[in-house]
Design an enzyme around this catalytic site. Structure first.
Site, PDB file in Angstrom:
ATOM      1  N   HIS A 270      46.682  65.927  70.171  1.00 21.91           N
ATOM      2  CA  HIS A 270      46.573  66.056  68.715  1.00 21.91           C
ATOM      3  C   HIS A 270      46.037  64.764  68.095  1.00 21.91           C
ATOM      4  CE1 HIS A 270      47.975  67.542  64.703  1.00 21.91           C
ATOM      5  NE2 HIS A 270      48.048  66.235  64.472  1.00 21.91           N
ATOM      6  N   GLU A 271      46.696  63.650  68.415  1.00 19.97           N
ATOM      7  CA  GLU A 271      46.256  62.367  67.846  1.00 19.97           C
ATOM      8  C   GLU A 271      44.883  61.985  68.391  1.00 19.97           C
ATOM      9  OE1 GLU A 271      47.824  61.350  65.382  1.00 19.97           O
ATOM     10  OE2 GLU A 271      49.649  62.527  65.652  1.00 19.97           O
ATOM     11  N   HIS A 274      42.271  63.448  66.163  1.00 18.47           N
ATOM     12  CA  HIS A 274      42.076  62.606  64.981  1.00 18.47           C
ATOM     13  C   HIS A 274      41.189  61.403  65.318  1.00 18.47           C
ATOM     14  CE1 HIS A 274      44.667  64.443  62.024  1.00 18.47           C
ATOM     15  NE2 HIS A 274      45.741  64.366  62.782  1.00 18.47           N
ATOM     16  N   GLU A 300      42.818  67.335  60.127  1.00 22.68           N
ATOM     17  CA  GLU A 300      43.787  68.098  60.917  1.00 22.68           C
ATOM     18  C   GLU A 300      43.114  69.213  61.719  1.00 22.68           C
ATOM     19  OE1 GLU A 300      46.873  67.618  61.662  1.00 22.68           O
ATOM     20  OE2 GLU A 300      47.005  65.818  60.436  1.00 22.68           O
TER      21      GLU A 300
END
Length: 506
Positions: A270-271, A274, A300
């Site tokens: 997830h990170e 980003h 996101e």
């Protein structure tokens, strides 16, 4: 790429803007250090330093000099000759100027200091399951935000002003419609899943998994999807996050749980999503307000795309499950790829948002959205939060927290005054599904690439369509440019129905 041409005034303006960004970078580095291992006794002084730097940014962003630049660039005879990048920089600087000019400097400085202290107190409150320790800080934050909203002004719902900070163009009215549609589809599908006879077994994911080995796995997968470790690093923090110090230094964190393999694994992906976005914004936008995501929702969409649409797909694990088994042979040797895939996609209402499955995740966001709206509109007091939180969790997910640590204290966002941020997670899921629908049409061998671990064409597609523009384009412009239509939740609904109907053999 953008072929920026500058007059002397524009060069002077850019130098001024770059100085502001330098202060921002220093703040980011100090913040990263504060939450990844700084001694507890240093928090107060560190908060003061961050507050001082933030006040300097505030002063410069609302200074007479900034006003002089903005007034000059707003003149028609000057504005018409500005290139798109310069117009974008002026637009963002003006937005910040208009937003903060009316806020007294000392009040802003105290607000920043409060946030820095509040995060440290939140961490302690969470660890000790003590909401009352955090409560007075959150009450002050809500008071500040209400005061600022009254200064900034608002149309319709007071919460709209905060939404606009993270997702320009989105309002309470639009969100209510989107969430109504999502709920109408997700809740019946969730019921069918709960009633399914053939349920995945995920007990093996809760055996002991050495955190140091988990870290090796997370580093491997981040590198595989295209996160540049020469321009970043992976560390541990209480709550996973991504922070951009500058274009060559975009850092990610995760949190390792010995009896939970998937938490760190998927938060890292997830990170990483980003960070890949931030690492691939066009370098010409560096040191300007445009070196950022188009919005938090678009940002996101990238993290959720890599975490879920790619990271939780069967094709992804065709390529990487063998590597995971080698790292954890005792736990996984008897577990097939099919069993692993079904387990990591098991639908089970969870107390913790960051550990929620794709199907129930948006219900977590709806809980927070409704609470935030009520707090900002003074329909709910901070003291009532634990009780209301538990009620809404029971209403939406059918479960109730046993304590505030796994309930109202689980997220860091409110300690940082990030009200209006949570809806961007749900919007990110919707955007990601729209992008997924488009990318499969434009990259013919998409599934084959995923199954072989060849992510470069996908990363390049995202870079060319989304990342390189940074904040130059608005979220509405991005979504229409890439998919040909405005935000549309039906792609997410279709994606969820197809995926979980197969997994649960509905």
């Amino acid at each position: 790429m953008f072929n920026i041409k500058q007059s002397n005034t524009e060069k002077s303006f850019l130098e001024f803007v770059q100085k502001i960004k330098a202060y921002d970078s220093a703040q980011s580095l100090l913040y990263w250090d504060m939450v990844t291992g700084m001694p507890e006794k240093g928090v107060s002084k560190r908060a003061s330093i961050i507050s001082l730097l933030s006040t300097e940014v505030f002063k410069m962003s609302t200074s007479d000099k900034m006003k002089e630049y903005l007034d000059n660039f707003s003149r028609q005879e000057v504005n018409k000759d500005l290139d798109p990048v310069m117009k974008g920089i002026v637009r963002e600087c003006k937005k910040n100027y208009d937003r903060f000019k009316k806020i007294p400097e000392d009040k802003y400085r105290d607000f920043v200091r409060l946030k820095s202290e509040a995060e440290s107190i939140w961490k302690k409150a969470k660890q000790n399951d003590d909401f009352n320790l955090f409560r007075p800080y959150l009450e002050k934050i809500v008071d500040y935000l209400n005061e600022f909203i009254d200064i900034w002004g608002y149309e319709g719902n007071k919460y709209n002003t905060l939404l606009d900070h993270y997702e320009p163009g989105v309002t309470v009215e639009k969100l209510d419609d989107i969430f109504t549609d999502l709920k109408a589809s997700i809740v019946p599908l969730l019921k069918r899943v709960k009633d399914a006879q053939d349920k995945p077994d995920d007990s093996f994911l809760k055996e002991y998994y050495d955190p140091a080995t988990q870290e090796k796995l997370c580093e491997l997968l981040l590198e595989e999807i295209g996160y540049d470790f020469k321009a970043g690093r992976l560390d541990e923090s209480e709550h996973p996050f991504t922070i951009g110090i500058n274009s060559g230094d975009v850092r990610v964190t995760t949190h390792y749980y010995p009896h939970n393999l998937t938490s760190a694994l998927f938060s890292s992906l997830h990170e990483g999503g980003h960070a890949i976005y931030d690492q691939n914004i066009d370098p010409e936008l560096d040191e300007t307000p445009l070196h950022d995501g188009a919005s938090m929702g678009i940002h996101e969409s990238q993290s959720r795309f890599w975490e879920n649409i790619i990271g939780r797909s069967y094709n992804f694990w065709k390529s990487y499950y063998g590597k995971v088994r080698k790292l954890f042979p005792e736990q996984l040797n008897d577990i097939s790829l099919d069993e692993f895939y079904r387990a990591i996609n098991k639908v089970e209402p969870s107390m913790i948002r960051v550990e929620a499955d794709e199907l129930t995740y948006n219900l977590h966001i709806m809980v927070r959205y409704e609470i935030e709206k009520a707090l900002i509109n003074r329909e709910l007091e901070v003291a009532e939060l634990p009780e209301v939180w538990n009620q809404k969790m029971k209403e939406y997910l059918g479960i109730e927290p046993e304590n505030d640590k796994e309930g109202v204290l689980q997220d860091v966002h409110w300690s940082n005054a990030l009200f209006g941020y949570f809806p961007s997670y749900a919007l990110g899921n919707i955007y990601a599904a729209q992008f997924y629908n488009t990318i499969k049409k434009e990259i013919n061998n998409y599934d084959e690439l995923i199954s072989k671990g060849h992510f470069q064409p996908i990363k390049e597609w995202l870079g060319d369509k989304i990342h390189k523009y940074g904040k130059l384009l608005t979220p509405t412009e991005i979504i229409k440019k890439v998919t040909g239509e405005e935000i549309n939740s039906r792609y997410l609904i279709k994606y969820l129905e197809n995926k979980y109907s197969k997994i649960y053999k509905l």
